[in-house]
Design a protein around this motif. Structure first.
Motif, PDB file in Angstrom:
ATOM      1  N   ALA A  70       0.952  -1.174  -0.096  1.00  0.00           N
ATOM      2  CA  ALA A  70      -0.088  -0.012   0.055  1.00  0.00           C
ATOM      3  C   ALA A  70       0.966   1.032   0.024  1.00  0.00           C
ATOM      4  O   ALA A  70       1.847   1.319   0.726  1.00  0.00           O
ATOM      5  CB  ALA A  70      -0.975   0.116   1.122  1.00  0.00           C
ATOM      6  N   SER A 108      -4.794  -4.454  -7.975  1.00  0.00           N
ATOM      7  CA  SER A 108      -5.695  -4.091  -8.961  1.00  0.00           C
ATOM      8  C   SER A 108      -5.767  -4.967  -9.852  1.00  0.00           C
ATOM      9  O   SER A 108      -4.879  -5.490 -10.254  1.00  0.00           O
ATOM     10  CB  SER A 108      -5.045  -2.495  -9.711  1.00  0.00           C
ATOM     11  OG  SER A 108      -5.237  -1.653  -8.516  1.00  0.00           O
ATOM     12  N   ASN A 155      -2.802   1.060  -7.311  1.00  0.00           N
ATOM     13  CA  ASN A 155      -3.919   1.484  -8.059  1.00  0.00           C
ATOM     14  C   ASN A 155      -3.795   2.314  -9.304  1.00  0.00           C
ATOM     15  O   ASN A 155      -4.344   2.269 -10.277  1.00  0.00           O
ATOM     16  CB  ASN A 155      -4.823   2.351  -7.124  1.00  0.00           C
ATOM     17  CG  ASN A 155      -5.553   1.495  -6.042  1.00  0.00           C
ATOM     18  OD1 ASN A 155      -5.511   0.103  -6.363  1.00  0.00           O
ATOM     19  ND2 ASN A 155      -5.996   1.917  -4.989  1.00  0.00           N
ATOM     20  N   TYR A 179     -10.928  -3.834 -11.133  1.00  0.00           N
ATOM     21  CA  TYR A 179     -11.386  -3.753  -9.844  1.00  0.00           C
ATOM     22  C   TYR A 179     -10.151  -3.283  -8.973  1.00  0.00           C
ATOM     23  O   TYR A 179      -9.183  -3.792  -9.238  1.00  0.00           O
ATOM     24  CB  TYR A 179     -11.644  -5.316  -9.506  1.00  0.00           C
ATOM     25  CG  TYR A 179     -12.020  -5.548  -7.974  1.00  0.00           C
ATOM     26  CD1 TYR A 179     -12.997  -5.280  -7.633  1.00  0.00           C
ATOM     27  CD2 TYR A 179     -11.132  -6.187  -7.428  1.00  0.00           C
ATOM     28  CE1 TYR A 179     -13.522  -5.644  -6.162  1.00  0.00           C
ATOM     29  CE2 TYR A 179     -11.144  -6.486  -5.915  1.00  0.00           C
ATOM     30  CZ  TYR A 179     -12.418  -6.172  -5.444  1.00  0.00           C
ATOM     31  OH  TYR A 179     -12.810  -6.310  -4.197  1.00  0.00           O
ATOM     32  N   TYR A 180     -10.552  -2.340  -7.927  1.00  0.00           N
ATOM     33  CA  TYR A 180      -9.572  -2.174  -6.954  1.00  0.00           C
ATOM     34  C   TYR A 180      -9.674  -2.775  -5.722  1.00  0.00           C
ATOM     35  O   TYR A 180     -10.976  -2.969  -5.360  1.00  0.00           O
ATOM     36  CB  TYR A 180      -9.663  -0.484  -6.652  1.00  0.00           C
ATOM     37  CG  TYR A 180      -9.170   0.349  -7.975  1.00  0.00           C
ATOM     38  CD1 TYR A 180      -7.923   0.346  -8.306  1.00  0.00           C
ATOM     39  CD2 TYR A 180     -10.056   1.159  -8.316  1.00  0.00           C
ATOM     40  CE1 TYR A 180      -7.468   1.327  -8.972  1.00  0.00           C
ATOM     41  CE2 TYR A 180      -9.840   2.195  -9.343  1.00  0.00           C
ATOM     42  CZ  TYR A 180      -8.391   2.141  -9.556  1.00  0.00           C
ATOM     43  OH  TYR A 180      -8.007   3.074 -10.557  1.00  0.00           O
ATOM     44  N   ASP A 181      -8.666  -3.240  -5.128  1.00  0.00           N
ATOM     45  CA  ASP A 181      -8.711  -3.547  -3.500  1.00  0.00           C
ATOM     46  C   ASP A 181      -8.560  -2.370  -3.016  1.00  0.00           C
ATOM     47  O   ASP A 181      -7.451  -1.576  -3.231  1.00  0.00           O
ATOM     48  CB  ASP A 181      -7.900  -4.542  -3.287  1.00  0.00           C
ATOM     49  CG  ASP A 181      -7.618  -5.008  -1.960  1.00  0.00           C
ATOM     50  OD1 ASP A 181      -8.734  -5.019  -1.427  1.00  0.00           O
ATOM     51  OD2 ASP A 181      -6.465  -5.169  -1.260  1.00  0.00           O
ATOM     52  N   TYR A 182      -9.616  -1.824  -2.045  1.00  0.00           N
ATOM     53  CA  TYR A 182      -9.413  -0.600  -1.488  1.00  0.00           C
ATOM     54  C   TYR A 182      -8.066  -0.829  -0.555  1.00  0.00           C
ATOM     55  O   TYR A 182      -7.710  -1.750  -0.058  1.00  0.00           O
ATOM     56  CB  TYR A 182     -10.502  -0.201  -0.569  1.00  0.00           C
ATOM     57  CG  TYR A 182     -11.712   0.138  -1.428  1.00  0.00           C
ATOM     58  CD1 TYR A 182     -11.789   1.306  -1.964  1.00  0.00           C
ATOM     59  CD2 TYR A 182     -12.792  -1.102  -1.689  1.00  0.00           C
ATOM     60  CE1 TYR A 182     -12.985   1.655  -2.674  1.00  0.00           C
ATOM     61  CE2 TYR A 182     -13.744  -0.744  -2.601  1.00  0.00           C
ATOM     62  CZ  TYR A 182     -13.899   0.693  -3.139  1.00  0.00           C
ATOM     63  OH  TYR A 182     -14.997   1.093  -3.892  1.00  0.00           O
ATOM     64  N   PRO A 183      -7.311   0.519  -0.439  1.00  0.00           N
ATOM     65  CA  PRO A 183      -6.107   0.506   0.255  1.00  0.00           C
ATOM     66  C   PRO A 183      -6.122   0.311   1.732  1.00  0.00           C
ATOM     67  O   PRO A 183      -7.157   0.695   2.266  1.00  0.00           O
ATOM     68  CB  PRO A 183      -5.666   2.223  -0.071  1.00  0.00           C
ATOM     69  CG  PRO A 183      -6.403   2.430  -1.083  1.00  0.00           C
ATOM     70  CD  PRO A 183      -7.583   1.922  -1.214  1.00  0.00           C
ATOM     71  N   SER A 184      -5.018  -0.200   2.436  1.00  0.00           N
ATOM     72  CA  SER A 184      -4.961  -0.381   3.579  1.00  0.00           C
ATOM     73  C   SER A 184      -5.006   0.898   4.230  1.00  0.00           C
ATOM     74  O   SER A 184      -4.636   1.965   3.734  1.00  0.00           O
ATOM     75  CB  SER A 184      -3.908  -1.183   3.984  1.00  0.00           C
ATOM     76  OG  SER A 184      -3.337  -1.205   5.278  1.00  0.00           O
ATOM     77  N   LEU A 185      -5.278   1.100   5.431  1.00  0.00           N
ATOM     78  CA  LEU A 185      -5.177   2.432   6.257  1.00  0.00           C
ATOM     79  C   LEU A 185      -3.964   2.398   6.741  1.00  0.00           C
ATOM     80  O   LEU A 185      -3.517   3.771   7.178  1.00  0.00           O
ATOM     81  CB  LEU A 185      -6.203   2.227   7.554  1.00  0.00           C
ATOM     82  CG  LEU A 185      -7.816   2.139   7.042  1.00  0.00           C
ATOM     83  CD1 LEU A 185      -8.649   2.192   8.318  1.00  0.00           C
ATOM     84  CD2 LEU A 185      -8.182   3.429   6.244  1.00  0.00           C
ATOM     85  N   ASN A 242      -2.180  -4.267  -1.357  1.00  0.00           N
ATOM     86  CA  ASN A 242      -3.199  -3.935  -2.156  1.00  0.00           C
ATOM     87  C   ASN A 242      -3.025  -4.724  -3.440  1.00  0.00           C
ATOM     88  O   ASN A 242      -1.959  -4.970  -3.885  1.00  0.00           O
ATOM     89  CB  ASN A 242      -3.184  -2.460  -2.240  1.00  0.00           C
ATOM     90  CG  ASN A 242      -3.550  -1.868  -0.850  1.00  0.00           C
ATOM     91  OD1 ASN A 242      -4.267  -2.444  -0.303  1.00  0.00           O
ATOM     92  ND2 ASN A 242      -3.236  -0.612  -0.775  1.00  0.00           N
TER      93      ASN A 242
END
Length: 62
Positions: free
Chosen positions: A12, A51, A17, A37-43, A49
């Motif tokens: 991340a 894509s 992305n 499709y994106y894997d939403y980023p880690s906080l 992560n």
């Protein structure tokens, strides 16, 4: 029908992305239809992560 997928993964915060978006734009300009499709980023920076980009010469989905 020409159909293929690309999976881009990494840490991340390293532009995963953006790399996926760049690949999708390139294939779209070459005339392919795109599904992304994106894997939403880690906080927290450093999580994993990815894509996924699918390109096809024909309509994808319906």
């Amino acid at each position: 029908m020409e159909d293929f997928s690309i999976l881009i993964g990494g840490i991340a915060g390293d532009g995963i992305n953006e790399a996926g978006l760049t690949a999708a734009r390139l294939m779209n300009r070459l005339g392919y239809r795109i599904f992304m499709y994106y894997d939403y980023p880690s906080l927290i920076r450093g999580g994993h992560n990815f894509s996924m980009v699918r390109a096809s010469s024909e309509r994808i989905g319906v």
